[in-house]
Design a protein around this motif. Structure first.
Motif, PDB file in Angstrom:
ATOM      1  N   HIS A 214      -4.609   5.838 -17.670  1.00  0.00           N
ATOM      2  CA  HIS A 214      -5.335   5.771 -16.410  1.00  0.00           C
ATOM      3  C   HIS A 214      -4.352   6.433 -15.409  1.00  0.00           C
ATOM      4  N   ALA A 215      -5.184   6.617 -14.249  1.00  0.00           N
ATOM      5  CA  ALA A 215      -4.494   7.287 -13.109  1.00  0.00           C
ATOM      6  C   ALA A 215      -3.346   6.442 -12.516  1.00  0.00           C
ATOM      7  N   LEU A 243       5.641   1.333   3.368  1.00  0.00           N
ATOM      8  CA  LEU A 243       4.467   2.043   4.240  1.00  0.00           C
ATOM      9  C   LEU A 243       4.548   3.400   4.040  1.00  0.00           C
ATOM     10  N   ILE A 244       3.340   4.299   3.782  1.00  0.00           N
ATOM     11  CA  ILE A 244       3.412   5.506   3.832  1.00  0.00           C
ATOM     12  C   ILE A 244       2.268   6.164   4.784  1.00  0.00           C
ATOM     13  N   SER A 245       2.913   7.066   5.681  1.00  0.00           N
ATOM     14  CA  SER A 245       2.032   7.617   6.645  1.00  0.00           C
ATOM     15  C   SER A 245       1.823   9.243   6.345  1.00  0.00           C
ATOM     16  N   ASP A 246       2.669   9.564   5.491  1.00  0.00           N
ATOM     17  CA  ASP A 246       2.727  11.110   5.239  1.00  0.00           C
ATOM     18  C   ASP A 246       1.262  11.498   4.776  1.00  0.00           C
ATOM     19  N   SER A 247       0.393  12.308   5.346  1.00  0.00           N
ATOM     20  CA  SER A 247      -0.865  12.685   4.728  1.00  0.00           C
ATOM     21  C   SER A 247      -0.884  13.318   3.259  1.00  0.00           C
ATOM     22  N   LYS A 248      -0.088  13.882   2.968  1.00  0.00           N
ATOM     23  CA  LYS A 248       0.276  14.611   1.678  1.00  0.00           C
ATOM     24  C   LYS A 248       0.440  13.484   0.734  1.00  0.00           C
ATOM     25  N   VAL A 249       1.208  12.703   0.771  1.00  0.00           N
ATOM     26  CA  VAL A 249       1.415  11.616  -0.206  1.00  0.00           C
ATOM     27  C   VAL A 249       0.153  10.525  -0.297  1.00  0.00           C
ATOM     28  N   VAL A 250      -0.308  10.267   1.213  1.00  0.00           N
ATOM     29  CA  VAL A 250      -1.481   9.327   0.971  1.00  0.00           C
ATOM     30  C   VAL A 250      -2.669  10.161   0.202  1.00  0.00           C
ATOM     31  N   LYS A 255      -6.343  10.405  -4.252  1.00  0.00           N
ATOM     32  CA  LYS A 255      -6.970  10.910  -5.452  1.00  0.00           C
ATOM     33  C   LYS A 255      -6.742  10.225  -6.709  1.00  0.00           C
ATOM     34  N   ARG A 256      -5.638   9.403  -6.917  1.00  0.00           N
ATOM     35  CA  ARG A 256      -5.353   8.787  -8.053  1.00  0.00           C
ATOM     36  C   ARG A 256      -6.376   7.598  -8.000  1.00  0.00           C
ATOM     37  N   TYR A 257      -6.695   6.794  -6.796  1.00  0.00           N
ATOM     38  CA  TYR A 257      -7.553   5.751  -6.632  1.00  0.00           C
ATOM     39  C   TYR A 257      -9.001   6.190  -7.054  1.00  0.00           C
ATOM     40  N   ALA A 258      -9.269   7.489  -6.686  1.00  0.00           N
ATOM     41  CA  ALA A 258     -10.598   7.809  -6.704  1.00  0.00           C
ATOM     42  C   ALA A 258     -10.782   8.297  -8.264  1.00  0.00           C
TER      43      ALA A 258
END
Length: 281
Positions: A214-215, A243-250, A255-258
């Motif tokens: 799984h993802a 803590l991650i605020s970078d929009s690309k990483v988030v 996508k993985r959570y979805a």
């Protein structure tokens, strides 16, 4: 930007949560009186109930970010209320690398959690949490354990005090089958999960052991959305958190959570599995 949560320091110089809450409450009360406002007049101006305002001023309730910002504006407090609130994040019982995320949780309108190690803290019973802290290496003394259990209990109020926040949990099946604390503790833990996830704003899905891939195999993650629709992510390892605020990483983690939500059991099938685990027909 991907930021490691800053070390806020430890030791005897850190104020007790009750002291910092009382100090913050006194600051708010002083500025409210300076403005000539009663609690009854002030409460609707900041969008909170009179009992909530009273609890905050008495140091019995942790203020939300919204309360802090609205109070600062309404009372024209010269930045003092906002500055006083910064010290409230420095609470005993929370790991120093987790405090920044815990502060963001208070205002989240959406909160997603994937765990493959243990039951997420927001869902833990006191007995389950005590087992985790009792077995920790290096060992904790009784006061430290009590502080951590109390901090966890305070965080858990999010699930009942924020009915408009959308919560999603994905937990690996093996986490729920491990008899952490013994059969009785785990049975009570599953009962609690079943009860709390009956709320319409809380979804729980189990990632089945039969799923070959799984993802989420890169590890646990958390995602949240603020009232301003800004998304953050948090990933935790041993003795550190990121803590991650970078929009690309988030976006990658979203996508993985979805994908994991599609790969996990449905909410209904997850509930059936939980009932099977606790022996309910």
């Amino acid at each position: 930007m991907t930021d490691e949560v800053p070390d806020e320091g430890a030791g005897g110089s850190e104020p007790e949560a009750s002291d910092s809450l009382k100090a913050f409450g006194e600051v708010v009360k002083a500025f409210r009186k300076r403005a000539g406002l009663t609690q009854e007049r002030f409460a609707p101006m900041v969008g909170y109930s009179v009992p909530t305002v009273a609890s905050i001023e008495q140091g019995r309730r942790l203020p939300s970010v919204g309360f802090v910002e609205k109070s600062e504006a309404v009372l024209d407090a010269f930045g003092v209320i906002r500055a006083a609130a910064k010290h409230l994040a420095r609470k005993p019982g929370l790991a120093k690398w987790f405090r920044q995320w815990a502060k963001l949780e208070l205002q989240a309108v959406t909160l997603y959690t994937y765990e493959n190690r243990l039951v997420p803290g927001l869902l833990q019973t006191p007995a389950y949490a005590k087992t985790i802290f009792d077995k920790r290496i290096p060992t904790l003394d009784d006061d430290e354990i009590e502080a951590r259990i109390a901090a966890r209990a305070e965080r858990k109020k999010l699930l009942t005090e924020r009915p408009h926040t959308i919560y999603s949990f994905i937990i690996e099946e093996h986490v729920l089958r491990r008899r952490t604390g013994g059969p009785q503790v785990m049975s009570q833990q599953i009962d609690h999960i079943v009860d709390i996830c009956a709320r319409r704003n809380i979804d729980l899905q189990i990632m089945p052991q039969s799923r070959e891939h799984h993802a989420g195999l890169d590890g646990p993650m958390r995602l949240l959305e603020t009232p301003e629709n800004k998304w953050y992510a948090y990933c935790e390892g041993q003795e550190n958190g990121l803590l991650i605020s970078d929009s690309k990483v988030v976006s990658i983690l979203q996508k993985r959570y979805a994908r994991m939500r599609a790969q996990a059991l449905s909410v209904e099938d997850s509930l059936s599995l939980l009932l099977e685990m606790r022996g309910t027909p």
